[in-house]
Every structure is written in structure tokens, then in C-alpha cells.
Scaffold this motif. Structure first.
Motif, PDB file in Angstrom:
ATOM      1  N   LEU A 162       0.749  -1.176   0.051  1.00  0.00           N
ATOM      2  CA  LEU A 162      -0.199   0.055   0.084  1.00  0.00           C
ATOM      3  C   LEU A 162       0.795   1.462   0.041  1.00  0.00           C
ATOM      4  O   LEU A 162       0.627   2.208  -0.739  1.00  0.00           O
ATOM      5  N   ALA A 163       1.830   1.299   0.882  1.00  0.00           N
ATOM      6  CA  ALA A 163       2.738   2.339   1.002  1.00  0.00           C
ATOM      7  C   ALA A 163       3.376   2.538  -0.487  1.00  0.00           C
ATOM      8  O   ALA A 163       3.550   3.776  -0.959  1.00  0.00           O
ATOM      9  N   GLU A 164       3.782   1.475  -1.252  1.00  0.00           N
ATOM     10  CA  GLU A 164       4.329   1.796  -2.633  1.00  0.00           C
ATOM     11  C   GLU A 164       3.443   2.324  -3.405  1.00  0.00           C
ATOM     12  O   GLU A 164       3.673   3.058  -4.194  1.00  0.00           O
ATOM     13  N   LYS A 165       2.253   1.766  -3.307  1.00  0.00           N
ATOM     14  CA  LYS A 165       1.067   2.315  -4.054  1.00  0.00           C
ATOM     15  C   LYS A 165       0.924   3.978  -4.074  1.00  0.00           C
ATOM     16  O   LYS A 165       0.866   4.652  -4.889  1.00  0.00           O
ATOM     17  N   LEU A 166       1.132   4.422  -2.762  1.00  0.00           N
ATOM     18  CA  LEU A 166       0.800   5.603  -2.352  1.00  0.00           C
ATOM     19  C   LEU A 166       2.338   6.696  -2.702  1.00  0.00           C
ATOM     20  O   LEU A 166       2.068   7.657  -2.643  1.00  0.00           O
ATOM     21  N   GLY A 167       3.186   5.996  -2.908  1.00  0.00           N
ATOM     22  CA  GLY A 167       4.377   6.575  -2.802  1.00  0.00           C
ATOM     23  C   GLY A 167       4.866   6.921  -1.768  1.00  0.00           C
ATOM     24  O   GLY A 167       5.721   8.236  -1.868  1.00  0.00           O
ATOM     25  N   VAL A 168       4.857   6.432  -0.774  1.00  0.00           N
ATOM     26  CA  VAL A 168       5.496   6.785   0.680  1.00  0.00           C
ATOM     27  C   VAL A 168       6.195   5.720   1.356  1.00  0.00           C
ATOM     28  O   VAL A 168       5.936   4.369   0.943  1.00  0.00           O
ATOM     29  N   PRO A 169       7.054   5.991   2.330  1.00  0.00           N
ATOM     30  CA  PRO A 169       7.911   4.858   2.887  1.00  0.00           C
ATOM     31  C   PRO A 169       6.812   4.202   3.774  1.00  0.00           C
ATOM     32  O   PRO A 169       6.007   4.452   4.380  1.00  0.00           O
ATOM     33  N   SER A 170       7.177   3.002   3.964  1.00  0.00           N
ATOM     34  CA  SER A 170       6.670   2.139   5.004  1.00  0.00           C
ATOM     35  C   SER A 170       7.489   1.749   6.077  1.00  0.00           C
ATOM     36  O   SER A 170       8.682   1.462   5.691  1.00  0.00           O
ATOM     37  N   ILE A 171       6.900   1.589   7.240  1.00  0.00           N
ATOM     38  CA  ILE A 171       7.946   1.349   8.280  1.00  0.00           C
ATOM     39  C   ILE A 171       7.375  -0.059   9.053  1.00  0.00           C
ATOM     40  O   ILE A 171       6.318  -0.219   9.533  1.00  0.00           O
ATOM     41  N   ALA A 172       7.924  -1.246   8.863  1.00  0.00           N
ATOM     42  CA  ALA A 172       7.462  -2.462   9.586  1.00  0.00           C
ATOM     43  C   ALA A 172       8.089  -2.710  10.852  1.00  0.00           C
ATOM     44  O   ALA A 172       9.238  -2.298  11.261  1.00  0.00           O
ATOM     45  N   VAL A 173       7.305  -2.669  11.906  1.00  0.00           N
ATOM     46  CA  VAL A 173       7.699  -2.668  13.319  1.00  0.00           C
ATOM     47  C   VAL A 173       7.367  -3.864  14.006  1.00  0.00           C
ATOM     48  O   VAL A 173       6.193  -4.503  13.526  1.00  0.00           O
ATOM     49  N   GLY A 174       8.062  -4.420  14.942  1.00  0.00           N
ATOM     50  CA  GLY A 174       7.604  -5.414  15.889  1.00  0.00           C
ATOM     51  C   GLY A 174       7.324  -5.017  16.956  1.00  0.00           C
ATOM     52  O   GLY A 174       8.421  -4.871  18.013  1.00  0.00           O
ATOM     53  N   LEU A 175       6.197  -4.589  17.644  1.00  0.00           N
ATOM     54  CA  LEU A 175       5.951  -4.013  19.072  1.00  0.00           C
ATOM     55  C   LEU A 175       5.680  -5.032  19.966  1.00  0.00           C
ATOM     56  O   LEU A 175       5.623  -4.836  20.915  1.00  0.00           O
ATOM     57  N   GLN A 176       5.500  -5.939  19.580  1.00  0.00           N
ATOM     58  CA  GLN A 176       5.102  -7.369  20.536  1.00  0.00           C
ATOM     59  C   GLN A 176       6.298  -8.382  20.292  1.00  0.00           C
ATOM     60  O   GLN A 176       7.303  -8.407  19.515  1.00  0.00           O
ATOM     61  N   PRO A 177       6.915  -8.734  21.515  1.00  0.00           N
ATOM     62  CA  PRO A 177       8.193  -9.456  21.809  1.00  0.00           C
ATOM     63  C   PRO A 177       7.996 -10.814  20.991  1.00  0.00           C
ATOM     64  O   PRO A 177       7.016 -11.090  20.841  1.00  0.00           O
ATOM     65  N   GLY A 178       9.138 -11.245  20.620  1.00  0.00           N
ATOM     66  CA  GLY A 178       9.180 -12.357  19.521  1.00  0.00           C
ATOM     67  C   GLY A 178       9.368 -12.038  18.239  1.00  0.00           C
ATOM     68  O   GLY A 178       9.937 -13.317  17.799  1.00  0.00           O
ATOM     69  N   TRP A 179       9.264 -10.921  17.542  1.00  0.00           N
ATOM     70  CA  TRP A 179       9.645 -11.010  16.136  1.00  0.00           C
ATOM     71  C   TRP A 179      11.134 -10.939  15.864  1.00  0.00           C
ATOM     72  O   TRP A 179      11.552 -11.476  15.129  1.00  0.00           O
ATOM     73  N   VAL A 180      11.759  -9.909  16.821  1.00  0.00           N
ATOM     74  CA  VAL A 180      13.134  -9.973  16.532  1.00  0.00           C
ATOM     75  C   VAL A 180      13.910 -10.137  17.988  1.00  0.00           C
ATOM     76  O   VAL A 180      13.590  -9.389  19.127  1.00  0.00           O
ATOM     77  N   PRO A 181      14.770 -11.212  18.226  1.00  0.00           N
ATOM     78  CA  PRO A 181      15.226 -11.527  19.491  1.00  0.00           C
ATOM     79  C   PRO A 181      16.242 -10.627  19.881  1.00  0.00           C
ATOM     80  O   PRO A 181      16.875  -9.833  19.010  1.00  0.00           O
ATOM     81  N   THR A 182      16.250 -10.208  21.181  1.00  0.00           N
ATOM     82  CA  THR A 182      17.033  -9.234  21.655  1.00  0.00           C
ATOM     83  C   THR A 182      18.060  -9.970  22.873  1.00  0.00           C
ATOM     84  O   THR A 182      17.922 -11.149  23.254  1.00  0.00           O
ATOM     85  N   ASP A 183      19.182  -9.333  23.149  1.00  0.00           N
ATOM     86  CA  ASP A 183      20.003  -9.663  24.343  1.00  0.00           C
ATOM     87  C   ASP A 183      19.015  -9.988  25.710  1.00  0.00           C
ATOM     88  O   ASP A 183      19.192 -10.872  26.469  1.00  0.00           O
ATOM     89  N   SER A 184      18.176  -8.936  25.617  1.00  0.00           N
ATOM     90  CA  SER A 184      17.189  -9.413  26.946  1.00  0.00           C
ATOM     91  C   SER A 184      16.032  -9.897  26.892  1.00  0.00           C
ATOM     92  O   SER A 184      15.462 -10.479  27.880  1.00  0.00           O
ATOM     93  N   PHE A 185      15.630 -10.277  25.530  1.00  0.00           N
ATOM     94  CA  PHE A 185      14.294 -11.115  25.482  1.00  0.00           C
ATOM     95  C   PHE A 185      14.458 -11.889  24.318  1.00  0.00           C
ATOM     96  O   PHE A 185      14.554 -11.435  23.057  1.00  0.00           O
ATOM     97  N   PRO A 186      14.703 -13.332  24.486  1.00  0.00           N
ATOM     98  CA  PRO A 186      15.139 -14.231  23.255  1.00  0.00           C
ATOM     99  C   PRO A 186      13.654 -14.208  22.560  1.00  0.00           C
ATOM    100  O   PRO A 186      12.626 -14.074  23.112  1.00  0.00           O
ATOM    101  N   GLY A 187      13.690 -14.592  21.269  1.00  0.00           N
ATOM    102  CA  GLY A 187      12.370 -14.893  20.347  1.00  0.00           C
ATOM    103  C   GLY A 187      11.731 -15.948  20.924  1.00  0.00           C
ATOM    104  O   GLY A 187      12.154 -17.161  21.008  1.00  0.00           O
ATOM    105  N   PRO A 188      10.360 -15.801  21.315  1.00  0.00           N
ATOM    106  CA  PRO A 188       9.799 -17.261  22.065  1.00  0.00           C
ATOM    107  C   PRO A 188       9.181 -18.036  20.749  1.00  0.00           C
ATOM    108  O   PRO A 188       8.839 -19.008  21.165  1.00  0.00           O
ATOM    109  N   PHE A 189       9.335 -17.707  19.762  1.00  0.00           N
ATOM    110  CA  PHE A 189       8.651 -18.633  18.595  1.00  0.00           C
ATOM    111  C   PHE A 189       9.836 -19.713  18.225  1.00  0.00           C
ATOM    112  O   PHE A 189       9.450 -20.412  17.321  1.00  0.00           O
ATOM    113  N   VAL A 190      11.107 -19.310  18.797  1.00  0.00           N
ATOM    114  CA  VAL A 190      12.039 -20.196  18.270  1.00  0.00           C
ATOM    115  C   VAL A 190      12.614 -21.040  19.408  1.00  0.00           C
ATOM    116  O   VAL A 190      12.658 -20.865  20.293  1.00  0.00           O
TER     117      VAL A 190
END
Length: 151
Positions: free
Chosen positions: A123-151
């Protein structure tokens, strides 16, 4: 800046995006949050403009068979059969969600924000604007303080 923000899922999926939209508004930006129709009340107290999207996927969670499968992490034959059934239904239900997303007014939008697991960048491409994909819930991107629960 005007941000068009989309999310879908249950309260735990929607509430972080309500907080994001509210914070952006507090910083002087305009936002519109598109999410499941049944979650509109989460945005209301914060004055976040809300575009309701199809909520069929969430409505299916009230089925006792689906609840039991989720609670047991789809274990056993019955759980696997339920998982396959839900995946088949999701195709039709997600189509309705994406049709609703494409119908949300996008006048003067500067950015589209969406969950990391949602293809709203098109949709962003169609509108000609940037898109920002975010992971606001833990789990999408593991960190040092919170490992990904899906793996």
C-alpha cells in the motif's frame, strides 16, 4: 507528518499500536489507526482516529475447538486438523482485511506503519510513501534481554 498505521489480531496485537499512534499524536503528528473492528474501543479513550477492518479472524477464536487447539499449542491429531482448517480460512479472511485496508482514506499520508508480519508495504508503494515495518510485540526480533519465544 501524517502516519497511517495498520495492525490486526487480538488485543495484544492492537494495543501497542494504539500506544504508538497516541505517542505520535502527543508529539504533534496526525495518525489514523486501522485495526480489527472489535478493538476500536481501545483507541477511543486516547482520541486516536480508528478505521475498522474485518474482524472475522478474531471472531473465530470464540470457537471452543479453536481455543482448545491454541491452548495446547495444536498438539495431537485434533490440534493439527484445527490448524489446517484455520490456515485455509485465513486466506479468505485476510483477503477481507486487505480489501478493508485498501479502502481506508490515505489523503496526504507521509508514512505507512505496519506489523513486521503484514504485507502492507505494498500500500505504501502504491501511495509513493515509505513504509515502516515494526515489531511492537516481543518475539519477532530476539534481543539480548528477550529471546524470541517462537524459536
Amino acid at each position: 507528518m501524517k502516519a497511517l498505521i495498520f495492525t490486526h489480531g487480538t488485543r495484544g496485537d492492537v494495543q501497542p499500536y494504539v500506544a504508538l499512534a497516541h505517542a505520535l499524536q502527543q508529539a504533534g503528528h496526525q495518525t489514523v489507526l486501522g485495526g480489527p473492528a472489535g478493538s476500536a474501543s481501545l483507541a477511543e479513550p486516547y482520541g486516536v482516529p480508528y478505521a475498522p477492518l474485518s474482524d472475522e479472524m478474531n471472531e473465530g477464536m470464540d470457537d471452543p475447538e479453536v481455543r482448545a487447539a491454541i491452548e495446547t499449542n495444536y498438539r495431537g491429531v485434533r490440534g493439527k486438523i484445527t490448524a489446517i482448517k484455520l490456515m485455509r480460512q485465513a486466506k479468505t479472511e485476510l483477503r477481507k482485511v486487505f480489501d478493508d485496508i485498501s479502502a481506508v482514506p490515505a489523503d496526504d499520508v507521509d508514512v505507512v506503519v505496519h506489523p513486521i508480519n503484514s504485507p502492507v508495504q505494498f500500500l505504501a508503494e502504491k501511495l509513493g510513501v515509505p513504509s515502516i515495518a515494526v515489531g511492537l510485540q516481543p518475539g519477532w526480533v530476539p534481543t539480548d534481554s528477550f529471546p524470541g519465544p517462537f524459536v
